[in-house]
Design a protein around this motif. Structure first.
Motif, mmCIF file in Angstrom:
data_model
loop_
_atom_site.group_PDB
_atom_site.id
_atom_site.type_symbol
_atom_site.label_atom_id
_atom_site.label_comp_id
_atom_site.label_asym_id
_atom_site.label_seq_id
_atom_site.Cartn_x
_atom_site.Cartn_y
_atom_site.Cartn_z
ATOM 1 N N VAL A 50 1.009 -1.298 -0.259
ATOM 2 C CA VAL A 50 -0.031 -0.059 -0.227
ATOM 3 C C VAL A 50 1.043 1.500 0.430
ATOM 4 O O VAL A 50 2.425 1.191 0.018
ATOM 5 N N SER A 51 0.491 2.427 -0.396
ATOM 6 C CA SER A 51 1.182 3.392 -0.178
ATOM 7 C C SER A 51 1.151 4.329 0.850
ATOM 8 O O SER A 51 -0.015 4.174 1.541
ATOM 9 N N LYS A 52 1.790 5.152 0.863
ATOM 10 C CA LYS A 52 1.330 6.136 2.080
ATOM 11 C C LYS A 52 0.958 6.919 2.501
ATOM 12 O O LYS A 52 -0.284 7.426 3.045
ATOM 13 N N GLU A 53 -0.090 6.697 1.563
ATOM 14 C CA GLU A 53 -1.697 8.181 1.233
ATOM 15 C C GLU A 53 -2.168 7.493 2.002
ATOM 16 O O GLU A 53 -3.378 7.885 2.779
ATOM 17 N N GLU A 54 -2.587 6.280 1.072
ATOM 18 C CA GLU A 54 -3.448 5.210 1.722
ATOM 19 C C GLU A 54 -3.293 4.985 3.792
ATOM 20 O O GLU A 54 -4.304 4.888 4.137
ATOM 21 N N LEU A 55 -1.782 4.588 3.502
ATOM 22 C CA LEU A 55 -1.519 4.481 5.109
ATOM 23 C C LEU A 55 -2.591 5.597 6.188
ATOM 24 O O LEU A 55 -2.237 5.570 7.477
ATOM 25 N N ASN A 56 -1.967 6.695 5.244
ATOM 26 C CA ASN A 56 -2.525 7.794 6.295
ATOM 27 C C ASN A 56 -3.747 7.776 5.895
ATOM 28 O O ASN A 56 -4.586 8.522 7.477
#
Length: 227
Positions: free
Chosen positions: A156-162
């Motif tokens: 997953v991307s950092k944007e999705e995690l954030n």
């Protein structure tokens, strides 16, 4: 001649010593006998002491009555010398002030009872809301844990995690706010119930004061004095 004189002097000396020798004997005392004509013994009998007292005796059942509250006398139903029965009304005091106070306390008591009912309904709603927020919070926690695992594997991307972290944070705030609101509602109910108990005692006291305005005879008897 001389020998005879010496012998005579010796006899005289011995006689003198015998005559003036201290007497150590004891004379017998003879008690005088008194004649007794007769002996009289007192006859057996009981003796009861008597005490004479002077004073005023009051009736042992004399009862003095007084009202337990302060109020104006509205009506006197008896007069001196009148015979009364137990429970008969003797004096009626003005009870209007006590009745007014009771109505005020009763109105406050009814208002508090209504507030308690409304607050209990609110608490029931908050309990359901808290249960729903608990479910959403648990789901957000599980979703965040899964995304953190995927982030470690670069799935997953950092944007999705954030985004999942922000969602979890919002769910956490909503859950704790619901908890706080429920605690406030429960505390509010406890306060209202304490106020309700106090008002109940006040209404009971008001009712007792109203009853005290009617002075009753505790027993059958005769009126000796009316103030």
């Amino acid at each position: 001649m001389v020998s005879a004189a010496i012998a005579l002097v010796g006899v005289i000396v011995l006689s003198a010593l015998f005559i003036f020798k201290p007497y150590s004997g004891r004379d017998d005392v003879v008690e005088k006998q008194w004649s007794v004509a007769s002996i009289t013994l007192p006859a057996a009998s009981s003796h009861v002491p008597q005490v004479h007292l002077y004073g005023q005796v009051e009736h042992s059942r004399l009862t003095q009555l007084s009202a337990a509250v302060n109020s104006h006398v509205e009506q006197v139903n008896v007069k001196e010398g009148q015979s009364v029965a137990a429970g008969q009304t003797l004096i009626q005091l003005d009870a209007r002030d006590f009745q007014l106070t009771k109505h005020m306390h009763q109105a406050d008591l009814d208002h508090v009872a209504a507030e308690i009912s409304a607050e209990k309904a609110n608490v029931a709603r908050l309990e359901k809301s808290l249960a729903h927020q608990q479910e959403l919070y648990d789901l957000a926690q599980a979703s965040l844990d899964r995304y953190e695992d995927l982030d470690q594997k670069s799935y997953v991307s950092k944007e999705e995690l954030n985004a999942k972290k922000r969602e979890y944070s919002l769910r956490s705030i909503a859950y704790h706010n619901s908890q706080h609101e429920l605690e406030i509602g429960q505390h509010r109910i406890a306060q209202l119930q304490a106020q309700q108990k106090k008002l109940t005692h006040q209404v009971e006291r008001d009712q007792l004061d109203i009853a005290y305005c009617t002075v009753l005879s505790p027993e059958a008897g005769e009126i000796t004095q009316v103030p």
